[in-house]
Design an enzyme around this catalytic site. Structure first.
Site, PDB file in Angstrom:
ATOM      1  N   SER A   1      -4.086  -0.109  14.013  1.00 34.63           N
ATOM      2  CA  SER A   1      -5.120   1.069  14.218  1.00 34.63           C
ATOM      3  C   SER A   1      -5.468   1.203  15.663  1.00 34.63           C
ATOM      4  O   SER A   1      -5.932   0.144  16.334  1.00 34.63           O
ATOM      5  CB  SER A   1      -6.482   0.946  13.318  1.00 34.63           C
ATOM      6  OG  SER A   1      -7.197   1.911  13.550  1.00 34.63           O
TER       7      SER A   1
ATOM      8  N   GLY B   1       0.862  -1.144  -0.051  1.00 35.22           N
ATOM      9  CA  GLY B   1       0.181   0.064   0.014  1.00 35.22           C
ATOM     10  C   GLY B   1       0.704   1.223  -0.107  1.00 35.22           C
ATOM     11  O   GLY B   1       0.469   2.091   0.647  1.00 35.22           O
TER      12      GLY B   1
ATOM     13  N   SER C   1       1.459   3.517  -2.515  1.00 38.89           N
ATOM     14  CA  SER C   1       1.092   4.631  -3.439  1.00 38.89           C
ATOM     15  C   SER C   1       1.048   5.627  -2.965  1.00 38.89           C
ATOM     16  O   SER C   1       1.092   6.916  -3.887  1.00 38.89           O
ATOM     17  CB  SER C   1       0.120   4.173  -4.414  1.00 38.89           C
ATOM     18  OG  SER C   1      -1.025   3.736  -3.844  1.00 38.89           O
ATOM     19  N   ARG C   2       0.739   6.056  -1.688  1.00 39.02           N
ATOM     20  CA  ARG C   2       0.154   7.439  -1.182  1.00 39.02           C
ATOM     21  C   ARG C   2       0.133   7.146   0.594  1.00 39.02           C
ATOM     22  O   ARG C   2       0.355   6.201   1.048  1.00 39.02           O
ATOM     23  CB  ARG C   2      -1.140   7.792  -1.730  1.00 39.02           C
ATOM     24  CG  ARG C   2      -2.229   6.928  -1.494  1.00 39.02           C
ATOM     25  CD  ARG C   2      -3.625   7.133  -1.919  1.00 39.02           C
ATOM     26  NE  ARG C   2      -3.773   8.078  -3.386  1.00 39.02           N
ATOM     27  CZ  ARG C   2      -4.000   7.267  -4.326  1.00 39.02           C
ATOM     28  NH1 ARG C   2      -4.077   5.831  -4.333  1.00 39.02           N
ATOM     29  NH2 ARG C   2      -3.934   7.598  -5.213  1.00 39.02           N
TER      30      ARG C   2
ATOM     31  N   TYR D   1     -13.416  -2.960   9.868  1.00 34.67           N
ATOM     32  CA  TYR D   1     -12.070  -2.403   9.802  1.00 34.67           C
ATOM     33  C   TYR D   1     -11.442  -2.724  11.322  1.00 34.67           C
ATOM     34  O   TYR D   1     -10.269  -3.095  11.347  1.00 34.67           O
ATOM     35  CB  TYR D   1     -12.232  -0.901   9.470  1.00 34.67           C
ATOM     36  CG  TYR D   1     -11.099  -0.285   9.538  1.00 34.67           C
ATOM     37  CD1 TYR D   1     -10.165  -0.171   8.412  1.00 34.67           C
ATOM     38  CD2 TYR D   1     -10.375   0.417  10.597  1.00 34.67           C
ATOM     39  CE1 TYR D   1      -8.812   0.317   8.356  1.00 34.67           C
ATOM     40  CE2 TYR D   1      -9.164   1.073  10.555  1.00 34.67           C
ATOM     41  CZ  TYR D   1      -8.476   1.173   9.530  1.00 34.67           C
ATOM     42  OH  TYR D   1      -7.284   1.805   9.407  1.00 34.67           O
ATOM     43  N   ALA D   2     -12.263  -2.232  12.304  1.00 33.20           N
ATOM     44  CA  ALA D   2     -11.601  -2.367  13.668  1.00 33.20           C
ATOM     45  C   ALA D   2     -11.109  -3.872  13.896  1.00 33.20           C
ATOM     46  O   ALA D   2     -10.236  -4.054  14.726  1.00 33.20           O
ATOM     47  CB  ALA D   2     -12.464  -1.974  14.494  1.00 33.20           C
TER      48      ALA D   2
ATOM     49  N   LYS E   1      -8.217  -4.990  12.149  1.00 31.68           N
ATOM     50  CA  LYS E   1      -6.831  -4.473  12.940  1.00 31.68           C
ATOM     51  C   LYS E   1      -6.570  -5.129  14.079  1.00 31.68           C
ATOM     52  O   LYS E   1      -5.441  -5.242  14.487  1.00 31.68           O
ATOM     53  CB  LYS E   1      -6.966  -2.793  12.950  1.00 31.68           C
ATOM     54  CG  LYS E   1      -7.067  -2.034  11.675  1.00 31.68           C
ATOM     55  CD  LYS E   1      -5.692  -2.300  10.759  1.00 31.68           C
ATOM     56  CE  LYS E   1      -5.840  -1.456   9.728  1.00 31.68           C
ATOM     57  NZ  LYS E   1      -4.525  -1.668   8.700  1.00 31.68           N
TER      58      LYS E   1
ATOM     59  N   ASN F   1       1.188  -2.541   5.322  1.00 30.57           N
ATOM     60  CA  ASN F   1       0.383  -1.194   5.573  1.00 30.57           C
ATOM     61  C   ASN F   1      -0.631  -1.294   4.607  1.00 30.57           C
ATOM     62  O   ASN F   1      -1.829  -0.708   5.077  1.00 30.57           O
ATOM     63  CB  ASN F   1       1.334  -0.163   5.224  1.00 30.57           C
ATOM     64  CG  ASN F   1       0.624   1.251   4.788  1.00 30.57           C
ATOM     65  OD1 ASN F   1       0.096   1.791   5.900  1.00 30.57           O
ATOM     66  ND2 ASN F   1       0.187   1.438   3.547  1.00 30.57           N
TER      67      ASN F   1
END
Length: 253
Positions: free
Chosen positions: A145, A8, A10-11, A158-159, A162, A84
């Site tokens: 996170s 990940g 790229s930004r 998401y949580a 992580k 990442n």
């Protein structure tokens, strides 16, 4: 000089991590999913030579192995893996239980678990086996996170992904220590990436900044500095750690 694979990259946080390693004299493979132009912009920001970009959709378990193999081929080996890449929280991935239908619920959960957790799991396996076969020490750093600890009611997948990533990292810290491979995680709070610019500039921005007693949010460079430390030779004794990077916005016991 170490060979570093940043997923990940790229930004955002991934780009800052890639730049930090390159500034330290390391060679970096910048992984990306679909935005080749952004990944190439990251590569052009990296001082030194020998850097590369590698495409791969970590939603696919086979792609994780292919990304690792491509990085080994391009760099001549991998010494550090930074997990990442993630499906991030956004309007498109919001899945509060009262707001989505069952099909959306399943789809978002599956995607986040596949990329955020299993993508890192499979890459860690591939890199660990590569290091063990070489008889070489190494480092794996996971980007977790704050949400793993405080909860994310609008983004429970998401949580959960992580939290599981933190637990996986601690399990691997124990499993891989006999091979000289240290594994640690960072748990950032709100970070001022490009993706968050609109929110920080909106009426909600002040409330986000007020979460921390410092009155601001974190920066990608601050996360990158922590990753660089955890990947260093001096950080072996931090293996198994989950480092909070949230400006005292959430304190866990």
């Amino acid at each position: 000089m170490r060979r570093v694979l940043v997923t990940g990259g790229s930004r955002g946080i991934g780009r800052a991590v890639a730049v930090a390693f390159a500034e330290h004299g390391d060679r970096v493979a910048v992984h990306y999913n679909s935005d080749a132009d952004a990944a190439d912009r990251t590569r052009r920001l990296l001082p030194g030579t020998g850097h590369t970009t590698i495409a791969g959709d970590l939603d696919d378990p086979d792609a994780a192995l292919q990304v690792a193999e491509a990085a080994v081929s391009a760099l001549g080996g991998i010494d550090v893996l930074v997990n990442n890449a993630a499906v991030a929280t956004s309007a498109a991935t919001r899945h509060a239980v009262t707001e989505v239908d069952y099909a959306q619920w399943q789809q978002i959960w599956q995607q986040m678990i596949n990329v955020n957790l299993l993508g890192a799991v499979h890459l860690s396996y591939a890199v660990a086996r590569h290091l063990i076969d070489r008889g070489a020490a190494g480092r794996i750093v996971n980007i977790g996170s704050r949400g793993a600890f405080r909860g994310e009611p609008d983004f429970p997948a998401y949580a959960s992904s992580k939290a599981a990533l933190h637990a996986f990292g601690q399990s691997m810290a124990v499993a891989l220590a006999p091979h000289g491979i240290a594994v640690a995680s960072v748990a950032p709070g709100f970070i001022s990436t490009e993706r968050q610019e609109a929110k920080l500039a909106s009426d909600a921005g002040d409330a986000v900044r007020a979460q921390s007693p410092f009155g601001r949010v974190g920066t990608p460079d601050e996360v990158a500095a922590a990753v660089l430390y955890l990947a260093s030779a001096n950080a072996e004794w931090a293996s198994g750690a989950v480092l909070d990077l949230n400006g005292a916005s959430y304190l866990r016991t």
